[in-house]
Design a protein around this motif. Structure first.
Motif, mmCIF file in Angstrom:
data_model
loop_
_atom_site.group_PDB
_atom_site.id
_atom_site.type_symbol
_atom_site.label_atom_id
_atom_site.label_comp_id
_atom_site.label_asym_id
_atom_site.label_seq_id
_atom_site.Cartn_x
_atom_site.Cartn_y
_atom_site.Cartn_z
ATOM 1 N N UNK A 72 18.069 106.391 105.341
ATOM 2 C CA UNK A 72 17.985 107.518 106.288
ATOM 3 C C UNK A 72 17.352 108.704 105.590
ATOM 4 N N UNK A 73 16.437 109.329 106.261
ATOM 5 C CA UNK A 73 15.782 110.489 105.672
ATOM 6 C C UNK A 73 16.636 111.724 105.851
ATOM 7 N N UNK A 74 16.256 112.761 105.143
ATOM 8 C CA UNK A 74 16.958 114.051 105.279
ATOM 9 C C UNK A 74 16.483 114.695 106.567
ATOM 10 N N UNK A 75 17.186 114.404 107.674
ATOM 11 C CA UNK A 75 16.736 114.855 108.991
ATOM 12 C C UNK A 75 16.947 116.348 109.154
ATOM 13 N N UNK A 76 15.890 117.036 109.567
ATOM 14 C CA UNK A 76 15.995 118.469 109.836
ATOM 15 C C UNK A 76 15.370 118.798 111.197
ATOM 16 N N UNK A 77 15.321 117.791 112.089
ATOM 17 C CA UNK A 77 14.783 118.044 113.405
ATOM 18 C C UNK A 77 15.749 118.893 114.224
ATOM 19 N N UNK A 78 15.184 119.845 114.983
ATOM 20 C CA UNK A 78 15.991 120.653 115.910
ATOM 21 C C UNK A 78 17.278 121.159 115.282
ATOM 22 N N UNK A 79 17.192 121.942 114.223
ATOM 23 C CA UNK A 79 18.416 122.385 113.554
ATOM 24 C C UNK A 79 19.279 123.248 114.450
ATOM 25 N N UNK A 80 20.593 123.122 114.266
ATOM 26 C CA UNK A 80 21.541 123.947 115.002
ATOM 27 C C UNK A 80 21.535 125.349 114.416
ATOM 28 N N UNK A 81 22.184 126.312 115.111
ATOM 29 C CA UNK A 81 22.288 127.658 114.533
ATOM 30 C C UNK A 81 22.933 127.634 113.164
ATOM 31 N N UNK A 82 23.936 126.765 112.975
ATOM 32 C CA UNK A 82 24.607 126.700 111.680
ATOM 33 C C UNK A 82 23.653 126.205 110.597
ATOM 34 N N UNK A 87 25.172 114.625 106.516
ATOM 35 C CA UNK A 87 23.890 114.471 107.192
ATOM 36 C C UNK A 87 22.785 114.081 106.217
ATOM 37 N N UNK A 88 22.844 114.647 105.041
ATOM 38 C CA UNK A 88 21.756 114.441 104.085
ATOM 39 C C UNK A 88 21.952 113.184 103.250
ATOM 40 N N UNK A 89 20.831 112.508 102.991
ATOM 41 C CA UNK A 89 20.872 111.299 102.175
ATOM 42 C C UNK A 89 20.141 111.503 100.851
ATOM 43 N N UNK A 90 19.848 112.755 100.506
ATOM 44 C CA UNK A 90 19.124 113.015 99.267
ATOM 45 C C UNK A 90 20.107 113.171 98.102
ATOM 46 N N UNK A 137 26.747 94.519 111.953
ATOM 47 C CA UNK A 137 27.708 94.690 110.867
ATOM 48 C C UNK A 137 27.227 95.748 109.880
ATOM 49 N N UNK A 138 25.945 95.651 109.485
ATOM 50 C CA UNK A 138 25.412 96.625 108.530
ATOM 51 C C UNK A 138 25.444 98.031 109.105
ATOM 52 N N UNK A 139 25.110 98.161 110.396
ATOM 53 C CA UNK A 139 25.123 99.474 111.016
ATOM 54 C C UNK A 139 26.525 100.046 111.139
ATOM 55 N N UNK A 140 27.487 99.202 111.506
ATOM 56 C CA UNK A 140 28.864 99.664 111.648
ATOM 57 C C UNK A 140 29.420 100.118 110.298
ATOM 58 N N UNK A 141 29.099 99.363 109.235
ATOM 59 C CA UNK A 141 29.533 99.753 107.896
ATOM 60 C C UNK A 141 28.868 101.061 107.491
ATOM 61 N N UNK A 142 27.606 101.181 107.801
ATOM 62 C CA UNK A 142 26.886 102.412 107.452
ATOM 63 C C UNK A 142 27.477 103.614 108.186
ATOM 64 N N UNK A 143 27.811 103.431 109.437
ATOM 65 C CA UNK A 143 28.378 104.518 110.232
ATOM 66 C C UNK A 143 29.719 104.979 109.677
ATOM 67 N N UNK A 144 30.602 104.027 109.384
ATOM 68 C CA UNK A 144 31.961 104.398 109.037
ATOM 69 C C UNK A 144 32.196 104.485 107.522
ATOM 70 N N UNK A 145 31.843 103.455 106.775
ATOM 71 C CA UNK A 145 32.125 103.456 105.338
ATOM 72 C C UNK A 145 31.253 104.450 104.594
ATOM 73 N N UNK A 146 29.997 104.630 105.041
ATOM 74 C CA UNK A 146 29.070 105.530 104.348
ATOM 75 C C UNK A 146 28.891 106.858 105.082
ATOM 76 N N UNK A 147 29.682 107.072 106.143
ATOM 77 C CA UNK A 147 29.730 108.368 106.832
ATOM 78 C C UNK A 147 28.353 108.839 107.300
ATOM 79 N N UNK A 148 27.549 107.897 107.788
ATOM 80 C CA UNK A 148 26.219 108.254 108.274
ATOM 81 C C UNK A 148 26.349 108.737 109.720
ATOM 82 N N UNK A 149 25.995 109.987 110.007
ATOM 83 C CA UNK A 149 26.148 110.504 111.365
ATOM 84 C C UNK A 149 25.043 110.095 112.326
#
Length: 528
Positions: free
Chosen positions: A1-11, A105-108, A454-466
């Motif tokens: 996953x890249x370091x996504x910075x599309x449409x940043x929130x106010x925060x 959010x960041x993967x760098x 399976x890989x996606x579910x693990x990535x979502x939960x175990x690796x905290x990928x939003x």
């Protein structure tokens, strides 16, 4: 996953401002100063506000009198404010702020390093160990963290140790010496120096200054804490999600909706523990979860807290998620109906990966049954059973050699589970906090019986990928059908697609499944 910075929130835009222009507030129009002036809790954990005239740093939401702009300095982390000579405010306790959603959010390098530091890697393995895990030199890690956070890994870990020490001093009867080593300090002298520098008090004085009704109290049932989060927080959704998946022996859910307590066993670096997390009442003000921890080794406190924060997704930015999903059209109604919905992580990544394989092609209830059998057959008994908690989840090295006949799965599934367990045990599949998500994804998919779900579910939960989408999941497909939108629409929900998945799951669970629509034979049925 890249370091996504599309449409940043106010925060996120404010965080960029902190990075690009650290220092004083040049005018009242500075967005950071406006956040302080309005006591905006959305920015707690995003940056710290330091006041030169008092020598104190605070949360942006601190209720104290707003300082003059010319006296204010902004820092991207508590560690940076501490290094600059400021002490933590005793009123708002900025060291206990929610963590920044930026690091999930960041993967760098910086995002991965922050996740590892929070899990205690620097305390256990030093900066060299952190650098080896990241695949960079110690100098590169130091330079990158200092450039973005104003502090290097040692200072960041020191700030975390200081916070742990404050909690132990103010909530336990432990001696000062025991607190020093439990918090991760290598010597009492260094502990004393750090506490004086960070809080401008000696350890004994800091203990005496504990406010009434502070973060918790220790008794025979363990250490009571409050874990902060940003509101809104859809607690009922999180407790529903975890309750449906609670593995007998390892997890349990007590009480009725609105008054539930989630409990589970923990395998930690130095020992084991039992965590109890109370569901907050809807009417109760405050942005925290009440937690009670019983640990065989108090040195595991910071790690246990971080893993619970991951499990309950306490560092999420609900404002950024809501802003993005509200703009997508299809999900706007669901997001508005369930404000603060979270994407639960995992207390133990290896456990989550094993459970993901058990959940292939079966319902959640069936996956829970299989996991219970696995625990009963191969889990290590808890030294002192506690209610329904009797075991620790099985060790992956043991599962790699186990026949698994007792579980009751097809041979192909047992083969996949053993291969995964072996890869987790020898490090072929890296799932530790801060692991490279793309590397882990590739390693998972290279194993027999591990596919995209399976890989996606693990990535979502175990690796905290939003930002994970599961187009092959039956619940996701059903949710998409209800919204009359195609899987390709998910691109509009970046970088928060994991939260979109949870909205789709909720929508699917609350509707009557269509009886005429046929699902692909390989679509995963593990939906809420």
């Amino acid at each position: 996953m890249s370091d996504s910075r599309e449409n940043p929130s106010p925060e996120r835009r404010t965080l960029e401002c902190v990075k690009e222009a650290p220092g004083a507030a040049e005018s009242r129009q500075d967005p950071r100063y406006e956040a302080v002036r309005s006591r905006d809790a959305r920015f707690d954990g995003v940056f710290c506000t330091a006041v030169r005239s008092t020598g104190i740093y605070c949360r942006p939401s601190c209720p104290a009198v707003t300082p003059k702009p010319e006296n204010v300095r902004f820092y991207p982390s508590a560690a940076a404010a501490q290094q600059a000579g400021f002490r933590a405010c005793r009123r708002c306790r900025p060291d206990a702020s929610p963590g920044s959603a930026e690091w999930d959010l960041r993967a760098d390098l910086v995002g991965r390093a922050m996740r590892m530091i929070a899990d205690g890697v620097v305390d256990r393995e030093g900066v060299g160990g952190l650098a080896r895990r990241l695949g960079y030199s110690s100098r590169q890690v130091q330079r990158q963290l200092t450039a973005e956070l104003g502090a290097g890994p040692v200072a960041l870990a020191r700030a975390q140790r200081a916070h742990t020490a404050r909690v132990l001093l103010q909530t336990t009867p432990l001696s000062v010496t025991d607190v020093a080593f439990a918090a991760g300090f290598s010597s009492v002298r260094r502990f004393n120096e750090t506490v004086r520098e960070v809080y401008a008090l000696t350890p004994s004085a800091l203990r005496a200054a504990a406010p009434r009704g502070s973060s918790g109290a220790a008794d025979g049932d363990g250490l009571a804490l409050r874990l902060a989060h940003r509101s809104p927080y859809a607690a009922a959704q999180v407790f529903d999600f975890l309750g449906r998946r609670a593995v007998p022996g390892v997890e349990e859910m007590r009480g009725e909706p609105g008054r539930r307590t989630y409990r589970r066993t923990l395998v930690l670096p130095y020992g084991v523990g039992v965590a109890s997390v109370a569901e907050p009442a809807r009417s109760r003000p405050g942005g925290w979860l009440d937690v009670r921890l019983r640990l065989t080794e108090l040195r595991d406190l910071a790690t246990a807290v971080e893993r619970l924060r991951s499990l309950f997704d306490l560092d999420a930015d609900p404002y950024a998620v809501a802003e993005r999903l509200a703009d997508s059209g299809e999900l706007a109604r669901l997001a508005a109906a369930e404000p603060g919905l979270r994407s639960p992580g995992a207390a133990e990544p290896h456990e989550l990966a094993v459970r993901a394989v058990l959940g292939q092609q079966v319902t959640v209830a069936s996956a829970r049954t299989l996991a219970g059998r696995l625990v009963a057959a191969y889990g290590k008994p808890l030294p002192a059973p506690d209610g329904g908690l009797t075991h620790l989840f099985p060790d992956t090295a043991a599962l790699a050699e186990a026949p698994l006949d007792e579980v009751g799965m097809p041979e192909a599934r047992r083969t996949a589970l053993r291969a995964l367990a072996a890869a987790l045990a020898d490090g072929t599949v890296p799932l530790e906090p801060g692991a490279d998500r793309d590397d882990a994804d590739r390693a998972l998919r290279a194993l027999p019986g591990i596919g995209p779900w399976t890989a996606g579910y693990v990535r979502m939960r175990a690796l905290r990928d939003p930002d994970v989408f599961l187009p092959g999941d039956a619940g996701v497909r059903h949710g998409l059908d209800l919204l009359n939108c195609a899987p390709s629409h998910a691109a509009r929900w970046r970088p928060w697609r994991s939260y979109a998945v949870h909205h789709l799951w909720r929508a699917a669970a609350e509707s009557t499944p269509p009886t005429t629509t046929k699902r692909p034979a390989r679509a995963n049925r593990s939906t809420p």
